[in-house]
Design an enzyme around this catalytic site. Structure first.
Site, mmCIF file in Angstrom:
data_model
loop_
_atom_site.group_PDB
_atom_site.id
_atom_site.type_symbol
_atom_site.label_atom_id
_atom_site.label_comp_id
_atom_site.label_asym_id
_atom_site.label_seq_id
_atom_site.Cartn_x
_atom_site.Cartn_y
_atom_site.Cartn_z
ATOM 1 N N CYS A 190 -15.873 -18.761 -90.240
ATOM 2 C CA CYS A 190 -15.952 -19.950 -91.079
ATOM 3 C C CYS A 190 -15.343 -21.114 -90.309
ATOM 4 C CB CYS A 190 -15.282 -19.742 -92.436
ATOM 5 S SG CYS A 190 -13.503 -19.590 -92.390
ATOM 6 N N CYS B 159 -19.487 -19.687 -94.459
ATOM 7 C CA CYS B 159 -19.499 -21.058 -94.967
ATOM 8 C C CYS B 159 -20.632 -21.841 -94.329
ATOM 9 C CB CYS B 159 -18.162 -21.754 -94.759
ATOM 10 S SG CYS B 159 -17.816 -22.313 -93.100
ATOM 11 N N CYS C 91 -22.404 -23.074 -85.667
ATOM 12 C CA CYS C 91 -22.112 -21.892 -84.852
ATOM 13 C C CYS C 91 -23.212 -21.659 -83.817
ATOM 14 C CB CYS C 91 -21.902 -20.656 -85.717
ATOM 15 S SG CYS C 91 -23.389 -19.948 -86.406
#
Length: 142
Positions: free
Chosen positions: A10, A83, A90
């Site tokens: 996250c 999240c 990412c």
């Protein structure tokens, strides 16, 4: 045969990913090596610690970790992004052929209100994460 590694990711590694790491370790630590990390680690939120202790799960040894501690260094079978902020930012290609799953949960640390209302939000998110992990484990292939 070594256990497959799971990395919960996250943004802050302060609440959701910490809860998920601890809950998967509780339910299936014998089947997986479990980690968590954040894109911008902020420290473990005190209410995260409190709501996990309510389940008898200690986060005393937990700390916020950066994704950099794992990326390219730790072979991970599953990267589970918890999240939306981290999902957007990412890496789209993981070393070692990890499977990426997206399980977005509300950020309880961002919730505003009285202490009791915030505590209830942390409990709610904790319980949602626990349900999702149990469901995943029921159908997970290792």
């Amino acid at each position: 045969m070594s256990k497959p590694a799971v990395l919960f990711l996250c943004t802050g590694n302060s609440a959701r990913s910490q809860m998920a790491e601890a809950l998967l370790r509780k339910h299936a630590g014998d089947r997986f090596v479990v980690y968590s990390a954040g894109l911008e680690p902020k420290g473990v939120h005190p209410l995260t610690i409190q709501v996990m202790e309510e389940l008898g799960v200690s986060l005393a040894e937990h700390r916020s970790k950066s994704l950099d501690e794992f990326l390219g260094r730790t072979p991970v079978r599953y990267v589970i992004v918890v999240c939306e902020g981290a999902e957007r930012r990412c890496p789209s290609v993981w070393p070692f052929g990890a499977t990426t799953l997206f399980w977005p949960f509300d950020d309880p640390a961002a919730y505003e209100g009285s202490r009791e209302a915030r505590l209830e939000k942390f409990r709610s998110v904790r319980d949602q994460i626990d349900d999702k992990i149990r469901s995943w484990l029921a159908g997970a292939e290792n």
